[in-house]
Write a protein that holds these residues in place. Sequence first.
Motif, PDB file in Angstrom:
ATOM      1  N   PRO A   4     100.110 -21.237  11.989  1.00  8.61           N
ATOM      2  CA  PRO A   4      99.845 -19.998  11.262  1.00  8.61           C
ATOM      3  C   PRO A   4     100.432 -18.808  12.004  1.00  8.61           C
ATOM      4  CG  PRO A   4      97.829 -21.286  11.557  1.00  8.61           C
ATOM      5  CD  PRO A   4      98.882 -21.912  12.417  1.00  8.61           C
ATOM      6  N   GLU A  55      93.622 -21.711   8.146  1.00  4.76           N
ATOM      7  CA  GLU A  55      94.503 -20.652   8.637  1.00  4.76           C
ATOM      8  C   GLU A  55      95.965 -20.897   8.302  1.00  4.76           C
ATOM      9  OE1 GLU A  55      90.695 -20.036  10.365  1.00  4.76           O
ATOM     10  OE2 GLU A  55      91.910 -21.865  10.310  1.00  4.76           O
ATOM     11  N   ASP A  56      96.318 -22.133   7.932  1.00  5.10           N
ATOM     12  CA  ASP A  56      97.691 -22.407   7.534  1.00  5.10           C
ATOM     13  C   ASP A  56      98.062 -21.664   6.249  1.00  5.10           C
ATOM     14  OD1 ASP A  56      97.902 -24.062   9.707  1.00  5.10           O
ATOM     15  OD2 ASP A  56      97.608 -25.912   8.578  1.00  5.10           O
ATOM     16  N   THR A 266     103.636 -21.401   5.742  1.00  7.44           N
ATOM     17  CA  THR A 266     103.748 -20.608   6.966  1.00  7.44           C
ATOM     18  C   THR A 266     105.180 -20.154   7.231  1.00  7.44           C
ATOM     19  OG1 THR A 266     103.973 -22.595   8.353  1.00  7.44           O
ATOM     20  CG2 THR A 266     101.761 -21.713   8.045  1.00  7.44           C
TER      21      THR A 266
END
Length: 287
Positions: A4, A55-56, A266
């Motif tokens: 991320p 969070e990716d 990402t």
Amino acid sequence: MSRPLTFAPPPGTHSAPLRTSRGTFASLVAPAAGPAARGPRPTALLLPGFTGSKEDFISLLQPLAAAGYRVVAVDGRGQYETPGPDSQEAYAQGELACDVLAQAAAVGGPVHLVGHSLGGHIARAAVLRDPTPFASLTLVSSGPAEVDSVQQQKIELLSNALTRLGMEQVWEAMRAMGQPQDAGADDEPALRRRWLMHSAAQLIATGRQLMTERDRVDELAALPLALHVVSGERDDAWPVPLLDEMAVRLGALRSVVAGAEHSPNTDRPERTAEVLTGFWDVQASQG
């Protein structure tokens, strides 16, 4: 391992526990922020891949919300901030698919389901179990069956290490080999923390799934559900031509994100958000 751009939720988004009939899952939530005239739209539920986490998808949250969609990105059981059992049986694909159905019920339907890599296989299993909560399914860099043979070898090495060593020792071994690639001093502490909070049993069980997943494309194609296949220009888990072929077999929309590899979410988040919302907007116009 996906990297991320940040682990901090952007403005207008927040961390929240997603309470379901099958337990509580850590999530990142972005309320819809688009023009009110567009009316209510399905929630987007985002599932991360192998060794990944919610969070990716962090760089997708604002652009997806700005297009009028509420977004919920989750850690599955045993991933990062969602605890999980030590038993590998707890991470059977059927169990994980039932978790997704519980998550969809908790966020409220209909749901645009998005799965990255391993998350795509889990999303597919959930939809095949019960398609009714879902408005669409998008598979991001997630192929028709098992991963490429080179990736199988890497996963087997990782699984063998996890059976003999602790998570800390495996992390140090990965760093000695230059993994995750391009990890700098700024993001390494967050990546290390995420790794250490993963369940080893989850990684072993889901790694085995990636090495043995059978082709279920025909089953998925038979469902009356809008389908979308997204990838970068290159992919080291499933060859891009194989993803092209899968999209044809599914009768799915096919989107290739220029300049991206296995993690377009990402690598090129703004463009990835555009192809996702473009697909969803078409569903809205047809509904």
